[in-house]
Design an enzyme around this catalytic site. Structure first.
Site, mmCIF file in Angstrom:
data_model
loop_
_atom_site.group_PDB
_atom_site.id
_atom_site.type_symbol
_atom_site.label_atom_id
_atom_site.label_comp_id
_atom_site.label_asym_id
_atom_site.label_seq_id
_atom_site.Cartn_x
_atom_site.Cartn_y
_atom_site.Cartn_z
ATOM 1 N N GLY A 1 0.840 -1.202 0.000
ATOM 2 C CA GLY A 1 0.000 0.000 0.000
ATOM 3 C C GLY A 1 0.871 1.246 0.000
ATOM 4 N N ASP B 1 4.970 -4.558 6.068
ATOM 5 C CA ASP B 1 5.357 -5.858 6.575
ATOM 6 C C ASP B 1 5.560 -6.925 5.499
ATOM 7 O OD1 ASP B 1 5.775 -6.741 9.154
ATOM 8 O OD2 ASP B 1 4.048 -8.085 8.977
ATOM 9 N N ASP C 1 -0.474 2.142 8.330
ATOM 10 C CA ASP C 1 -0.986 1.325 9.439
ATOM 11 C C ASP C 1 -0.087 1.346 10.673
ATOM 12 O OD1 ASP C 1 -3.206 0.546 7.976
ATOM 13 O OD2 ASP C 1 -2.233 -1.234 7.164
ATOM 14 N N ARG D 1 -7.000 -2.936 8.383
ATOM 15 C CA ARG D 1 -7.688 -4.205 8.167
ATOM 16 C C ARG D 1 -7.390 -5.195 9.280
ATOM 17 N NH1 ARG D 1 -7.041 -5.836 2.099
ATOM 18 N NH2 ARG D 1 -8.364 -4.042 1.708
#
Ligand code: ADP
Ligand code: F6P
Length: 320
Positions: free
Chosen positions: A12, A104, A128, A172
């Site tokens: 992302g 990640d 995130d 998410r």
């Protein structure tokens, strides 16, 4: 020896990725290295889609959101045969080090390449802020500020109409973004994937707030905890409140990086080059206690960063 490094952005996108790219390219060229940019993350690596990068190639991008190299998700890159294909390509174009800017999953890809002999380092970039080993990631501060700005506007109208405003934000699998934004907004409640809360408990909390004299309220919901629309429906089924619902969506991932993120990206980008120079490879370039440190991939647990429970408690204590 003249070195040639490749850089890519993956997963992302996050505001500040461009500032990190600029830092990598300029710091590498400062050392007389050659730099190539791989377009569209690991997908571009497999498609051999690359371009040489010079000082001027990264001019005028420090303030721009997104990533000039573009980004992608490439599930096939998890296959060892694809990783071998990428390594062969990089060897063919004489690249002897790779800098990955991403989250990640992107780090897992970089770690796989390092395990097969290619020096890599990873610069943490995701709104995130859920990566193990680092307290901060590029894009998080910008996204928090974008949410706070939007929530403050929604609160004005929620106040006027005495409504409960349910605001769905990204996240998410982790609630760092939702929780930090909730703390900054003084939200009445926050729902995160890590800590399931029943709709009855949420409503009880909102009713207590009403009993305490509050006529409006903000509920921040991480997308991984619930859908904003479902939360809104649950509130209206159980109370006489008139909930409104807003899904902030991709507005949170775009836009110009905050000063904090531009500086963080610049420091991480330069430190990534230093790490490769010193053969400090197979490392995450992390931010810890305001310092930039290199953390070996091997020291990173497979688990993601834990939620800040003190902050969670604080949101609840202060909002009643
Ligand atoms: P992020 O980096 O933001 O967490 P993703 O989880 O989508 O985003 O990962 C980005 C890309 O990294 C994936 O599309 C894939 O190409 C690569 N990747 C993810 N996990 C692995 C893995 N276990 N091994 C190798 N590559 C991976
Ligand atoms: O960039 C992180 C993130 O925004 C997560 O919060 C979310 O789960 C995911 O990416 C959504 O991305 P996309 O819609 O591009 O799959």
């Amino acid at each position: 020896m003249v070195r040639k490094v490749a850089v890519l952005t993956s997963g992302g996108d996050a505001p500040g990725m461009n500032a990190a790219l600029r830092a990598v390219v300029r710091a590498a060229i400062y050392r007389d290295w050659n730099v190539v940019g791989i377009r569209r993350g690991y997908a571009g690596l497999l498609e051999e889609d690359y371009l040489p990068l010079f000082r001027r190639s990264v001019g005028g991008i420090i303030h721009r959101g997104g990533t000039m190299l573009r980004t992608a998700r490439s599930p096939e890159f998890k296959e060892p045969i694809r990783q071998k294909q990428a390594l062969d390509f990089l060897e063919r174009i004489n690249v002897d080090g790779l800098i990955v800017i991403g989250g990640d999953g992107s780090l897992q890809g970089a770690a796989s390449l390092s395990a097969q002999g290619l020096p890599t380092v990873t610069i943490p970039a995701t709104i995130d802020n859920d990566m193990a080993g680092t307290e901060d990631t590029i894009g998080f501060d910008t996204a928090v500020n974008t949410i706070v700005h939007a929530v403050n506007a929604i609160r004005d109208t929620a106040f006027s109409h005495e409504r409960i405003a349910v605001i769905e934000v990204m996240g998410r699998s982790r609630g760092h973004l939702a929780l930090t934004a909730a703390a900054a907004c003084g939200a009445e409640a926050v729902l995160v994937p890590e800590l399931p809360v029943s709709m009855d408990a949420l409503v009880e909390r909102l009713q207590t707030c009403r009993y305490n004299g509050k006529h409006d309220g903000i509920v921040i919901v991480a997308e991984g905890a619930a859908k904003g629309a479902d939360v809104s429906q649950a509130i209206s089924e159980r109370t006489a409140f008139e909930p409104s619902v807003t899904v902030l969506g991709y507005i949170q991932r775009g836009g110009a990086p905050s000063a904090h993120d531009s500086i963080l990206a610049s420091r991480l980008g330069a430190a990534a080059v230093t790490a490769l120079e010193g053969n400090d490879t197979a490392h995450l370039i992390a931010s810890r206690a305001q310092n930039i440190v290199a953390v070996p991939y091997a020291e990173l647990s497979q688990t993601k960063r834990e939620l800040d429970m003190e902050l969670y408690q604080l949101v609840h204590e202060l909002s009643m």
